[in-house]
Scaffold this motif. Structure first.
Motif, PDB file in Angstrom:
ATOM      1  N   LYS A 229     -13.089  46.368  -2.167  1.00  0.00           N
ATOM      2  CA  LYS A 229     -13.510  45.006  -1.838  1.00  0.00           C
ATOM      3  C   LYS A 229     -13.365  44.062  -3.034  1.00  0.00           C
ATOM      4  N   LYS A 230     -13.383  44.632  -4.234  1.00  0.00           N
ATOM      5  CA  LYS A 230     -13.259  43.820  -5.447  1.00  0.00           C
ATOM      6  C   LYS A 230     -11.817  43.758  -5.957  1.00  0.00           C
ATOM      7  N   ILE A 231     -10.951  44.597  -5.410  1.00  0.00           N
ATOM      8  CA  ILE A 231      -9.609  44.731  -5.964  1.00  0.00           C
ATOM      9  C   ILE A 231      -8.516  44.229  -5.021  1.00  0.00           C
ATOM     10  N   LEU A 232      -8.630  44.566  -3.744  1.00  0.00           N
ATOM     11  CA  LEU A 232      -7.608  44.189  -2.775  1.00  0.00           C
ATOM     12  C   LEU A 232      -7.930  42.853  -2.136  1.00  0.00           C
ATOM     13  N   ASP A 233      -6.901  42.095  -1.811  1.00  0.00           N
ATOM     14  CA  ASP A 233      -7.145  40.855  -1.073  1.00  0.00           C
ATOM     15  C   ASP A 233      -7.204  41.167   0.418  1.00  0.00           C
ATOM     16  N   ASN A 234      -7.580  40.173   1.223  1.00  0.00           N
ATOM     17  CA  ASN A 234      -7.797  40.398   2.653  1.00  0.00           C
ATOM     18  C   ASN A 234      -6.553  40.898   3.367  1.00  0.00           C
ATOM     19  N   SER A 235      -5.386  40.381   2.977  1.00  0.00           N
ATOM     20  CA  SER A 235      -4.147  40.782   3.639  1.00  0.00           C
ATOM     21  C   SER A 235      -3.831  42.253   3.347  1.00  0.00           C
ATOM     22  N   GLU A 236      -4.131  42.716   2.134  1.00  0.00           N
ATOM     23  CA  GLU A 236      -3.888  44.121   1.782  1.00  0.00           C
ATOM     24  C   GLU A 236      -4.839  45.036   2.546  1.00  0.00           C
ATOM     25  N   VAL A 237      -6.096  44.615   2.648  1.00  0.00           N
ATOM     26  CA  VAL A 237      -7.067  45.417   3.387  1.00  0.00           C
ATOM     27  C   VAL A 237      -6.672  45.508   4.855  1.00  0.00           C
ATOM     28  N   LYS A 238      -6.279  44.397   5.444  1.00  0.00           N
ATOM     29  CA  LYS A 238      -5.882  44.393   6.855  1.00  0.00           C
ATOM     30  C   LYS A 238      -4.652  45.252   7.087  1.00  0.00           C
TER      31      LYS A 238
END
Length: 259
Positions: A229-238
């Motif tokens: 949650k502190k490293i990846l942006d929302n697009s990477e998480v999705k």
């Protein structure tokens, strides 16, 4: 007995090695077994190139197999001479996961062997790998890392039934969050007396190693769970989460931690 630890990088292989090596009846905590990996990989490559490049040097394929079994046996006997014949062998390397099926075959008749594969929420795994690439000043993408995660474990997943009860998958998050339950699972699998608390463990220091995490040498901790949650942006998480069903089906278990 020999216990081999694998899994994609950043899935908790070092933690598992530390847990097993906390028992005085095992080998001490040592550096990764890259040399053993190289020996087995050479065997695999020789079989793949048998007709093209290798068959001239051996009487038969059986001769080639026995030659390589003897090499592995010499390695095992050498490290037992070094660390003690009364000690249980502990060998770890994320790279070894890809050669577990062949290693199991070559170990037959040399030393009883068991195999542990570590799994971890792909979001945290990819986030941790991304941090390493940044420290190494190298470029990669979430897509490449996720593909590599799955690819690393493909050989073991395709051949897992051949291991019978000599193979176990351990989820990093469950090992930490359900510690007592999963430590007992490990005790049953390894027949080792293991302490739930790793307080005070220390391992061989890897100077300037970008792979060494902030949890190195510390007690079991949940600090890295959810770190994506502190490293990846929302697009990477999705993007990673879009493969949730695919990854869970591949590993035949839910490897994503519930939010």
């Amino acid at each position: 007995m020999a216990i081999f630890i694998g899994g994609y990088a950043r899935t908790g292989t070092t933690l598992m090695q530390a847990i097993l090596c906390s028992n005085p009846s095992t080998f001490p905590f040592t550096k990764e077994s890259i040399y053993l990996y190289s020996l087995v990989y050479s065997y695999i490559e020789g079989r793949q190139l048998w007709n093209l490049h290798v068959d001239d040097y051996f009487d038969s394929l059986e001769d080639y197999v026995n030659f390589n079994k003897n090499i592995i046996a010499e390695y095992i006997y050498h490290i037992k001479d070094r660390w003690g014949w009364d000690k249980e062998i502990i060998q770890k390397s994320p790279l070894m996961t890809t050669i577990f099926p062949e290693l199991s075959y070559l170990m037959n008749g040399i030393e009883p062997a068991k195999f542990i594969v570590m799994l971890r929420d792909p979001r945290d795994t990819i986030a941790s790998m991304k941090s390493i690439y940044i420290r190494l000043n190298k470029k990669t993408t979430t897509e490449e890392l996720l593909t590599e995660y799955k690819k690393r474990d493909e050989p073991i997943m395709k051949n897992k039934n051949s291991f019978d009860d000599h193979l176990i998958f351990i989820n990093y998050e469950k090992l930490i969050l359900e510690n007592k339950k999963y430590m007992q699972k490990l005790r049953n699998f390894t027949n080792l007396s293991l302490n739930n608390d790793l307080s005070g463990w220390t391992g061989e220091e890897y100077n300037h190693d970008a792979y060494q995490s902030s949890l190195w040498g510390k007690p079991i901790s949940r600090d890295s769970i959810g770190s994506y949650k502190k490293i990846l942006d929302n697009s990477e998480v999705k993007y990673i989460e879009s493969y949730k069903n695919c990854m869970n089906d591949f590993f035949c278990m839910n490897i994503f931690l519930a939010d």
